[in-house]
Enzyme design. Sequence first.
Site, PDB file in Angstrom:
ATOM      1  N   HIS A   1      54.075  25.681 105.752  1.00  0.00           N
ATOM      2  CA  HIS A   1      52.628  25.516 105.581  1.00  0.00           C
ATOM      3  C   HIS A   1      51.881  25.455 106.914  1.00  0.00           C
ATOM      4  O   HIS A   1      50.663  25.599 106.954  1.00  0.00           O
ATOM      5  CB  HIS A   1      52.318  24.275 104.729  1.00  0.00           C
ATOM      6  CG  HIS A   1      52.495  22.960 105.430  1.00  0.00           C
ATOM      7  ND1 HIS A   1      53.619  22.166 105.276  1.00  0.00           N
ATOM      8  CD2 HIS A   1      51.679  22.276 106.280  1.00  0.00           C
ATOM      9  CE1 HIS A   1      53.481  21.064 105.992  1.00  0.00           C
ATOM     10  NE2 HIS A   1      52.311  21.112 106.605  1.00  0.00           N
TER      11      HIS A   1
ATOM     12  N   ASP B   1      59.632  24.811 102.221  1.00  0.00           N
ATOM     13  CA  ASP B   1      58.555  24.614 103.189  1.00  0.00           C
ATOM     14  C   ASP B   1      59.073  24.644 104.621  1.00  0.00           C
ATOM     15  O   ASP B   1      58.713  23.807 105.445  1.00  0.00           O
ATOM     16  CB  ASP B   1      57.800  23.303 102.925  1.00  0.00           C
ATOM     17  CG  ASP B   1      56.486  23.243 103.700  1.00  0.00           C
ATOM     18  OD1 ASP B   1      55.985  24.309 104.112  1.00  0.00           O
ATOM     19  OD2 ASP B   1      55.970  22.135 103.902  1.00  0.00           O
TER      20      ASP B   1
ATOM     21  N   SER C   1      53.309  17.729 111.169  1.00  0.00           N
ATOM     22  CA  SER C   1      54.095  18.617 110.323  1.00  0.00           C
ATOM     23  C   SER C   1      54.889  19.616 111.159  1.00  0.00           C
ATOM     24  O   SER C   1      54.347  20.269 112.045  1.00  0.00           O
ATOM     25  CB  SER C   1      53.174  19.396 109.376  1.00  0.00           C
ATOM     26  OG  SER C   1      52.593  18.533 108.426  1.00  0.00           O
TER      27      SER C   1
END
Length: 387
Positions: free
Chosen positions: A135, A165, A239
């Site tokens: 993402h 992911d 992230s």
Amino acid sequence: MNSDRPSALRRLWLLVAQVIAIAAGLLIAWRAFGPAPAAPTRNDVVALREAPAVEAPASAPSSKAVASRLEAGFRAAAAKASASVVNIYTHKAPPRQLPSWLRPPSDQDEAAQGQSSLGSGVVVAAQGYILTNNHVVEGADEIAVMLPGGKVAEALVVGTDPESDLAVLRVEAKGMQPITFADPASVQVGDIVLAVGDPFGVGQTVTQGIVSATGRNRLGINTFENFIQTDAAINPGNSGGALVDTAGHLVGINTAIYSRSGGSQGIGFAIPVSLARQVLEQIISTGRVSRGWLGVSARDVIHETTGAPAGAALAAVQRGGPADKAGLRTGDTVLAINGKEVIDTAALVGETAALVPGTSAQFKLLRGGEPIAVTVELGQRPVTRKQ
């Protein structure tokens, strides 16, 4: 004559008592002051010299010394991991828009500028491979990576895996320092961990916490979930960054936070290094991730007595799919695959997906109350994405 007998007897008994007392005294004296032990022989001296020395017990370290060691350990781990963590900047070109005279003024600036975002990544090979979240780079037209030291390099996407992911990038740069991988089995609840990344774009940051849980799933974040939960502060921009142990070894890729307000609230999730490494190796080798597929839907079986998960019952078998071809039926309960216990549907999906398509696997089933074994040749899992 008769009058003298009692007197004679008394004298006799008195004499006997004296003799007994003297003998007892001699015995005690012999035991206390008896002959000295024999002088040590040559063999005794040799044995004494070869005997291990007994060390005096060391005094317990002070609390200050313990704190100093911990600080030094954290400092070394942070320095080691930080040298392998990069900042990732992406830009997505604006989609085709309506003519400006048909758009509200507030939308025109955004349309002209497009969308930019930031995240983090981990250098996993000296050849320039970087592991991050899907993402972070999804849909990006431009990806720039800021390496430790401030150098910026353009990155290309090697491959992505939306279901876990994860994504792999590559940059052309020299002197990159790859991170070391921790043993997945070594991660335990209560372990101290450090999260390294670029939260909110303020620059590389290190936060500290503990492993709160392992094996977290059914969170609705990814298709394949086996998260490490931590209370180390993880915020937007973290992230794709590294979650490391106190030796600076990678234990997970920071992925998500649980928050009702958008900020860190002590519940963060990281993809474990075991899953990350599987995806990484497949993408580098083939550019994509292939997973085994069974072609069934299932539900959890709960043990009537203990209330614990006790297998995955097949609710439907897709016609013509691998399970159907192998003879699996609706109502069968999967107990194990290749000897690995299947306690619920998440385990069923995870175990089959971890196998290479086209390989055969041994399924232990419960059918009509009787255990049976079935060999299934797995198919290629269709790529799906969690919405």
